[in-house]
Design an enzyme around this catalytic site. Structure first.
Site, PDB file in Angstrom:
ATOM      1  CD  GLN A 154      28.798  41.645  58.671  1.00  0.00           C
ATOM      2  OE1 GLN A 154      27.836  42.301  57.972  1.00  0.00           O
ATOM      3  NE2 GLN A 154      30.069  41.219  58.927  1.00  0.00           N
ATOM      4  CB  SER A 157      34.119  47.056  61.008  1.00  0.00           C
ATOM      5  OG  SER A 157      34.792  47.003  59.413  1.00  0.00           O
ATOM      6  CB  SER A 189      24.776  48.200  59.145  1.00  0.00           C
ATOM      7  OG  SER A 189      25.795  48.702  58.560  1.00  0.00           O
ATOM      8  CD  GLU A 272      29.304  41.862  54.157  1.00  0.00           C
ATOM      9  OE1 GLU A 272      29.387  42.965  54.691  1.00  0.00           O
ATOM     10  OE2 GLU A 272      29.944  41.625  54.714  1.00  0.00           O
ATOM     11  CB  SER A 395      38.147  47.953  51.505  1.00  0.00           C
ATOM     12  OG  SER A 395      39.715  47.112  51.499  1.00  0.00           O
ATOM     13  CD  GLU A 397      41.365  49.497  48.392  1.00  0.00           C
ATOM     14  OE1 GLU A 397      41.336  51.055  48.093  1.00  0.00           O
ATOM     15  OE2 GLU A 397      40.307  49.778  49.288  1.00  0.00           O
TER      16      GLU A 397
END
Length: 409
Positions: A154, A157, A189, A272, A395, A397
């Site tokens: 991926q 980010s 990753s 995911e 995350s 949150e």
């Protein structure tokens, strides 16, 4: 599929019980029974691996990934690598019930292990292309990704965006039938081992930030791509930062329509966060209930009522996670996970972190003093890695926002 990839035909109406009976016979011939399950696990024998992220050299990690890939290719001879996939990609075209039953069965057998890159390749990017890609992209990538003939990471980010994926700034500007990519990604990753990446880039800076994104498959050997592994505190370099300098890719590598990048990204993140085929026992990475309980028994901490209470709470959490994942799977009638997957992802990360707390209470100083004692200091790799999954895949949150807005309304 080529002639060399032909596999025995499977009755599309086969019952789950009959399918599992056939699969068990095949696994008995091609794999060994696991010895880390309750009843089989013997303290002090074999490797004690509870690491969340791998602490390996580049060559060691490359060989480890290829070992997992070899097992997937072996399974592909029978279609067990893509049980719900159509025959056109080497799958069996069976139901999610068949796939979940096989997943539970295979956990009874020893396997080469797990790696994030394999999970991203087969479980995230392959189904995303199948759901959102053009017919050309599907034919080009899905079968090869599911068989791990190709590895893909991926490219989501960014340093300046964090969990706010819609705030990314990596640019893709159109130039005729090509796109020119400039920018940076981070926390990718397995990028150092990948041939391809699923890139989300900004194609219209004047649009509302969610609407100005487009998705692409990007070859990581293209001129202008630089991959730099990042050393983690656990010792390995599982993820990377990736830089793009005037990287040119053809428009036929675009996933979905121009401006649909946010939808493509949410599709990938839905997969995911979907742990519906997980056993909920933490066996996917970072240890499991069996090893935690065995550690408590070995140290004598099992006699402490506070520790016993923590162990029971850990077991209950694992069962709740498993049942929640099954419920989410039943809700995913279309085959694409919905926002309920955030529940499973949040429970998974909370379970990993509560396991860290429990094993800390069990081991005490043994966690920080490497005396060579089997099954003790090794838990340190779990503690160092578990917090990372509070960020990976969105995350905690962000998961709570999704649950509050899209599940609870």
């Amino acid at each position: 599929m080529t002639d060399t990839q032909q596999r025995p035909r499977v009755d599309p109406d086969i019952t789950v019980d009959d399918f599992i009976a056939e699969a068990r016979a095949w696994l008995d011939e091609n794999a060994e029974k696991r010895t880390d399950r309750r009843g089989d696990f013997v303290w002090g024998e074999g490797d004690f691996d509870v690491a969340v992220f791998h602490n390996m050299t580049f060559d060691e990690e490359s060989a480890y990934i290829d070992g997992i890939s070899d097992w997937i290719k072996k399974k592909s001879e029978r279609g067990y690598h893509a049980i719900t996939g159509p025959a056109s990609v080497g799958g069996l075209g069976l139901s999610r019930k068949h796939a979940r039953a096989y997943g539970r069965l295979e956990r009874e057998y020893a396997s080469p292990g797990r790696h994030e890159l394999i999970g991203v390749t087969t479980g995230l990017i392959a189904p995303t292309i199948d759901a959102m890609g053009s017919d050309t992209l599907k034919e080009r990538f899905v079968g090869d990704l599911l068989r791990t003939d190709l590895y893909a990471c991926q490219l989501f980010s960014e340093p300046g965006a964090g969990s706010d994926l819609a705030g990314l700034s990596c640019r893709a500007e159109r130039d005729g039938d090509e796109w020119v990519i400039n920018g940076q990604k981070v926390w990718s990753s397995g990028a150092q081992f990948s041939e391809w990446g699923e890139l989300i880039a900004r194609t219209d800076p004047d649009e509302v930030k969610h609407k100005g994104l487009t998705a692409f498959m990007l070859p990581l050997d293209a001129p202008g791509v630089e991959v730099r592994p990042i050393t983690q505190m656990s010792g390995g370099s599982s993820f990377c930062e990736v830089f793009f300098s005037d990287v040119r890719i053809p428009d036929d590598l675009r996933i979905g329509d121009v401006g649909q990048g946010w939808l493509v990204a949410m599709t990938t993140l839905g997969f995911e966060r979907d742990h519906s085929e997980s056993g909920g026992d933490g066996s996917s990475s970072g240890g499991n209930w069996t090893k935690l309980l065995a550690t408590a028994e070995y140290t004598g901490a099992i006699g402490d009522p506070v520790v016993r209470d923590r162990l029971v709470q850990q077991y209950i959490h694992g069962r709740i996670e498993s049942l929640t994942n099954r419920r989410a799977a039943d809700l995913a009638k279309s085959g694409t996970p919905g926002p309920e997957g955030s529940l499973g992802k949040l429970l998974w990360t909370e379970g990993m972190n509560s396991m860290s707390d429990t094993v800390s209470a069990v081991l005490g100083a043994r966690l920080i003093a490497d005396t060579g004692e089997w099954g003790t200091y090794a838990w340190g790799e779990h503690l160092l890695g578990a917090p990372g999954y509070r960020i990976a895949g969105g995350s905690d949150e962000v998961q709570r926002n999704i649950i509050g807005e899209r599940v609870l309304g």
